[in-house]
Design an enzyme around this catalytic site. Structure first.
Site, short mmCIF file in Angstrom:
data_model
loop_
_atom_site.label_atom_id
_atom_site.label_comp_id
_atom_site.label_asym_id
_atom_site.label_seq_id
_atom_site.Cartn_x
_atom_site.Cartn_y
_atom_site.Cartn_z
N TYR A 144 1.00 -1.16 -0.06
CA TYR A 144 0.10 -0.02 0.17
C TYR A 144 0.87 1.61 0.35
O TYR A 144 0.67 2.25 -1.00
CB TYR A 144 -0.76 0.09 1.10
N GLU A 146 4.40 1.31 -0.32
CA GLU A 146 5.22 1.89 -1.87
C GLU A 146 4.31 1.73 -3.04
O GLU A 146 4.72 3.22 -3.66
CB GLU A 146 5.88 0.45 -1.82
N ASN A 173 -5.65 9.60 8.44
CA ASN A 173 -7.33 8.73 8.95
C ASN A 173 -8.51 9.58 8.87
O ASN A 173 -9.08 10.48 10.20
CB ASN A 173 -7.30 8.18 10.57
N ARG A 185 -10.81 -1.50 10.05
CA ARG A 185 -10.03 -0.46 10.74
C ARG A 185 -10.55 -0.42 12.48
O ARG A 185 -11.92 0.09 12.26
CB ARG A 185 -10.63 0.74 10.04
N VAL A 186 -10.03 0.78 12.92
CA VAL A 186 -10.15 0.70 14.31
C VAL A 186 -10.74 1.55 14.77
O VAL A 186 -11.82 1.21 15.75
CB VAL A 186 -8.38 1.63 14.72
N VAL A 187 -12.27 3.01 13.85
CA VAL A 187 -13.25 3.09 14.64
C VAL A 187 -13.87 2.70 14.25
O VAL A 187 -14.55 2.09 15.29
CB VAL A 187 -13.42 4.67 13.75
N THR A 209 -0.45 6.56 18.25
CA THR A 209 -0.89 7.63 18.14
C THR A 209 -2.20 7.91 16.91
O THR A 209 -1.74 7.64 16.05
CB THR A 209 -1.19 9.20 18.32
P1 NAD Z 1 -12.95 1.71 0.98
O1 NAD Z 1 -12.37 0.71 0.79
O2 NAD Z 1 -14.39 2.15 1.01
O3 NAD Z 1 -13.09 2.72 -1.32
C1 NAD Z 1 -12.73 1.96 -2.11
C2 NAD Z 1 -12.65 2.13 -3.10
O4 NAD Z 1 -12.00 1.84 -4.56
C3 NAD Z 1 -14.18 0.58 -2.75
O5 NAD Z 1 -14.96 1.11 -3.72
C4 NAD Z 1 -13.39 -0.35 -4.12
O6 NAD Z 1 -14.12 -1.27 -4.90
C5 NAD Z 1 -12.62 0.46 -4.78
N1 NAD Z 1 -11.39 -0.05 -5.73
C6 NAD Z 1 -10.10 -1.14 -5.21
N2 NAD Z 1 -9.42 -0.94 -5.96
C7 NAD Z 1 -9.89 -1.08 -7.33
C8 NAD Z 1 -9.71 -1.33 -8.01
N3 NAD Z 1 -8.98 -1.90 -9.40
N4 NAD Z 1 -10.66 -1.19 -9.80
C9 NAD Z 1 -11.92 -0.10 -9.40
N5 NAD Z 1 -12.39 0.02 -7.98
C10 NAD Z 1 -11.12 -0.23 -7.39
O7 NAD Z 1 -11.65 2.92 0.93
P2 NAD Z 1 -11.68 4.49 1.67
O8 NAD Z 1 -11.14 4.53 2.66
O9 NAD Z 1 -12.79 5.47 0.96
O10 NAD Z 1 -10.21 5.40 0.93
C11 NAD Z 1 -10.92 5.92 -0.61
C12 NAD Z 1 -9.10 6.15 -1.08
O11 NAD Z 1 -9.08 6.89 -0.08
C13 NAD Z 1 -8.13 5.22 -1.05
O12 NAD Z 1 -7.04 5.66 -2.44
C14 NAD Z 1 -7.24 5.14 0.49
O13 NAD Z 1 -5.94 4.73 0.03
C15 NAD Z 1 -7.35 7.02 0.61
N6 NAD Z 1 -6.81 7.27 2.13
C16 NAD Z 1 -8.05 6.58 2.53
C17 NAD Z 1 -7.49 7.25 3.87
C18 NAD Z 1 -9.15 6.55 5.30
O14 NAD Z 1 -8.99 6.69 6.13
N7 NAD Z 1 -10.35 6.66 4.58
C19 NAD Z 1 -6.65 7.38 4.26
C20 NAD Z 1 -5.61 7.66 3.71
C21 NAD Z 1 -6.00 7.41 2.22
N1 UDP Z 2 -6.07 -1.46 15.77
C1 UDP Z 2 -6.16 -1.14 16.73
N2 UDP Z 2 -7.58 -2.52 17.15
C2 UDP Z 2 -8.14 -2.48 15.57
C3 UDP Z 2 -7.97 -2.55 14.78
C4 UDP Z 2 -6.74 -1.48 15.14
O1 UDP Z 2 -5.76 -1.06 17.55
O2 UDP Z 2 -9.30 -3.15 16.71
C5 UDP Z 2 -4.93 -0.14 15.82
C6 UDP Z 2 -4.03 -0.51 14.63
O3 UDP Z 2 -2.78 -1.42 15.11
C7 UDP Z 2 -3.45 0.77 14.63
C8 UDP Z 2 -4.78 1.87 14.65
O4 UDP Z 2 -5.47 1.31 15.13
O5 UDP Z 2 -2.22 0.98 15.67
C9 UDP Z 2 -5.40 2.21 13.29
O6 UDP Z 2 -5.46 1.26 12.72
P1 UDP Z 2 -5.94 1.39 11.03
O7 UDP Z 2 -6.42 0.24 10.21
O8 UDP Z 2 -7.28 2.17 11.62
O9 UDP Z 2 -5.30 2.48 10.43
P2 UDP Z 2 -4.08 2.75 10.07
O10 UDP Z 2 -3.89 4.34 10.53
O11 UDP Z 2 -3.10 1.44 10.75
O12 UDP Z 2 -3.70 2.38 8.47
#
Ligand code: NAD
Ligand code: UDP
Length: 310
Positions: A144, A146, A173, A185-187, A209
């Site tokens: 993820y 890289e 996050n 995911r944690v939340v 954190t």
């Molecule tokens: P999510 O997994 O809910 O959404 C990702 C979407 O992309 C899904 O609908 C999935 O089906 C689609 N998808 C995955 N691979 C695909 C492919 N090969 N072709 C077409 N569609 C594909 O995740 P999210 O939280 O909504 O994240 C959306 C974007 O935001 C991602 O690129 C993620 O890396 C980035 N991002 C999210 C967070 C976060 O905290 N939510 C943090 C950092 C970056």
């Molecule tokens: N985590 C946790 N319990 C869970 C899921 C996640 O303690 O049930 C921790 C995880 O180890 C990380 C943080 O919560 O330190 C955030 O994890 P998440 O998978 O939501 O996202 P990340 O920021 O690690 O990509």
């Protein structure tokens, strides 16, 4: 009316973005292969004449006409992106080439959803955009981290070589309604465990954190960035700088849900970053953006959502 392509539009963030774009009077094409996304997230939009859903994989060429592209297609939770790590890397890299190729042909402006994971397990806090990061290239998170780092490289090369108008956004996050109940995911984990009265699974000692941003704030930042000055390419951090430990998050969720759940401590996953907090000075000055939803308020809305679906 802009024709806007949202790759990954059926996911958590993508579906909120589609809602916002439709509300603002755009013609939205949602492209998704439903790897982690769900039709349920966009079901309410399917009858709208200005909304189209295309089931398609971004690792394959894309042929549509559009004025703007948001590339969100990529699984975001560690559980999901480690399920098929090679495919995750392909999604980031081929997805960048295919969406950028489309932007080059159509002249569309394109936003990349990059991530705070480009900073890896950071040595500085808060992280600003000039920090180059500390990622383990061989670890389980590397597919993820890289993948997203190379995607940024490809974006900047298309900008320099072909003049494509790019916007590179580093998302920290983010949480809210429509997080997938089982994506790990944690939340979402903590809220679902608390509502079901199950043990709350803290990985490690819970002193690591994170800084949690509510989804509406994040989407506001994304829209502002897309509309911003052509020369402002980013990268720009978008996230909520209010930092808390994972243990504090668990205690807050227990308090807000009035749950009888107990905390249990499990192994910390390899390469789990110890701290994460965005420096949002750049977003404040360039986009006049800062988050407005506090953690308890955002958690309350997210808890209501999960109460509705459990
Ligand atoms: P999510 O997994 O809910 O959404 C990702 C979407 O992309 C899904 O609908 C999935 O089906 C689609 N998808 C995955 N691979 C695909 C492919 N090969 N072709 C077409 N569609 C594909 O995740 P999210 O939280 O909504 O994240 C959306 C974007 O935001 C991602 O690129 C993620 O890396 C980035 N991002 C999210 C967070 C976060 O905290 N939510 C943090 C950092 C970056
Ligand atoms: N985590 C946790 N319990 C869970 C899921 C996640 O303690 O049930 C921790 C995880 O180890 C990380 C943080 O919560 O330190 C955030 O994890 P998440 O998978 O939501 O996202 P990340 O920021 O690690 O990509």
């Amino acid at each position: 009316m802009n024709r806007v392509l949202v790759a990954g539009g059926a996911g958590f963030l993508g579906s909120h973005l589609c809602d916002r774009l439709i509300r603002e009077g755009n013609d939205v094409i949602c492209l998704d292969n439903l790897f982690t996304g769900k039709k349920d997230n966009i079901r309410h939009l399917l009858d709208n004449p200005y909304f189209e859903f295309i089931r398609h994989d971004v690792t394959q060429s894309i042929f549509v006409e559009c004025d703007q592209i948001y590339n969100l297609a990529c699984p975001a939770s560690p559980l999901q992106y480690q399920r098929d790590p090679i495919y995750t890397t392909k999604t980031s890299i081929y997805g960048a080439f295919n969406t950028l190729g489309l932007a080059k042909r159509t002249g569309a402006r394109i936003l990349q959803s990059s991530t705070s994971e480009v900073y890896g397990d950071p040595e500085i806090s808060p992280q600003n955009e000039s920090y180059r990061g500390r990622v383990n290239t061989m670890g389980p998170r590397a597919c993820y981290d890289e993948g997203k780092r190379v995607a940024e490289t490809i974006f900047f090369d298309y900008h320099r070589k072909h003049g494509v108008e790019i916007k590179v956004m580093r998302i920290f996050n983010t949480y809210g309604p429509r997080m997938d109940i089982g994506d790990g995911r944690v939340v979402s984990n903590f809220i679902v465990q608390a509502l079901k009265g199950e043990d709350i699974t803290i990985y490690g000692d819970g002193s690591q954190t994170r800084s949690f941003c509510y989804v509406d704030d994040l989407i506001e930042g994304m829209i502002r960035f897309m509309k911003s000055d052509k020369d402002f390419t980013g990268p720009v951090n978008i996230g909520n700088p209010s930092e808390c430990t994972i243990k504090q998050l668990a205690e807050t969720v227990i308090k807000l849900t009035n749950s009888s759940s107990k905390l249990i401590y499990c192994d910390l996953p390899q390469d789990d970053p110890l701290q994460r907090k965005p420096d949002i000075t750049l977003a404040k000055s360039k986009l006049d953006w800062s988050p407005s939803v506090g953690l308890e308020e955002g958690l309350q809305k997210t808890i209501s959502y999960f109460e509705g679906i459990i």
